[in-house]
Design a protein around this motif. Structure first.
Motif, short mmCIF file in Angstrom:
data_model
loop_
_atom_site.label_atom_id
_atom_site.label_comp_id
_atom_site.label_asym_id
_atom_site.label_seq_id
_atom_site.Cartn_x
_atom_site.Cartn_y
_atom_site.Cartn_z
N ASP A 23 -3.83 36.31 -61.99
CA ASP A 23 -2.72 37.15 -62.42
C ASP A 23 -1.40 36.58 -61.90
O ASP A 23 -1.38 35.85 -60.89
N HIS A 25 2.99 37.82 -61.80
CA HIS A 25 4.06 38.74 -62.19
C HIS A 25 5.40 38.20 -61.73
O HIS A 25 5.48 37.38 -60.81
N HIS A 58 -4.88 42.85 -58.84
CA HIS A 58 -5.18 42.65 -60.26
C HIS A 58 -6.13 41.47 -60.46
O HIS A 58 -7.07 41.56 -61.27
MG MG Z 1 -1.12 42.23 -63.38
#
Ligand code: MG
Length: 173
Positions: A23, A25, A58
């Protein structure tokens, strides 16, 4: 069922299954940073996302779902679902553990790698391992957290944080 070569596939036995999760971000000014279930109140930027943007949790969720063959985080926690908006990702881990338990699976071990220019992970490594262990109902020695920088290169050099996870889940015989 026999495959094209006429061979019987091996039956899915009780035992260990591995999964991988990734993941990333974007970091934004003024957002609180949550990473591996911990708060970093001194960081000026936090991860943008539908939930709290915790890339570590995540990636872990996706690794466990992959190992369990239960889909992925995008289908189980869709960004269009207001239930998960701004939520502590620890709640998503708890939901995932319940899904695993329903399938007679539990987390056996997880190895996590964070790619970030900052914050420094070494000072909080033990706390993060303990927090993730608490969320996944295992002892902290079964959770490994590591971190590296990308030497100023790419988005993890300044604009974001990425995390990778490998999880092994075990099925009760
Ligand atoms: Mg995520």
């Amino acid at each position: 069922m026999r495959d094209a070569l006429g061979l019987e596939p091996p039956p899915l036995e009780p035992g260990d299954r591995a999964g991988i999760g990734v993941d990333a971000h974007r970091l934004e000014e003024g957002l609180p940073l949550r990473l591996g279930g911990l708060a970093f109140p001194d960081e000026p930027r936090g991860l943008a996302g539908h939930s709290d943007g915790d890339v570590v949790l995540h990636a872990l969720i996706d690794a466990m779902l992959g190992a369990a063959h239960l889909g992925d985080i995008g289908t189980l926690f869709p960004s269009g679902d207001s239930r998960w908006e701004g939520i502590d990702s620890g709640e998503m881990v708890r939901d995932t553990m319940a899904r695993l338990a329903e399938a007679s699976l539990h987390l056996e071990r997880a190895d996590l790698a964070i790619v970030a220019a900052r914050p420094a992970i070494a000072p909080v490594r033990s706390a993060m391992e303990a927090r993730i262990a608490e969320l996944t109902h295992v002892t902290p020695d079964r959770i490994s957290v590591k971190a590296t920088t990308s030497d100023g290169l790419g988005f993890t050099g300044s604009g974001g944080i990425a995390a990778y996870a490998v999880a092994v889940v075990r099925r009760r015989p």
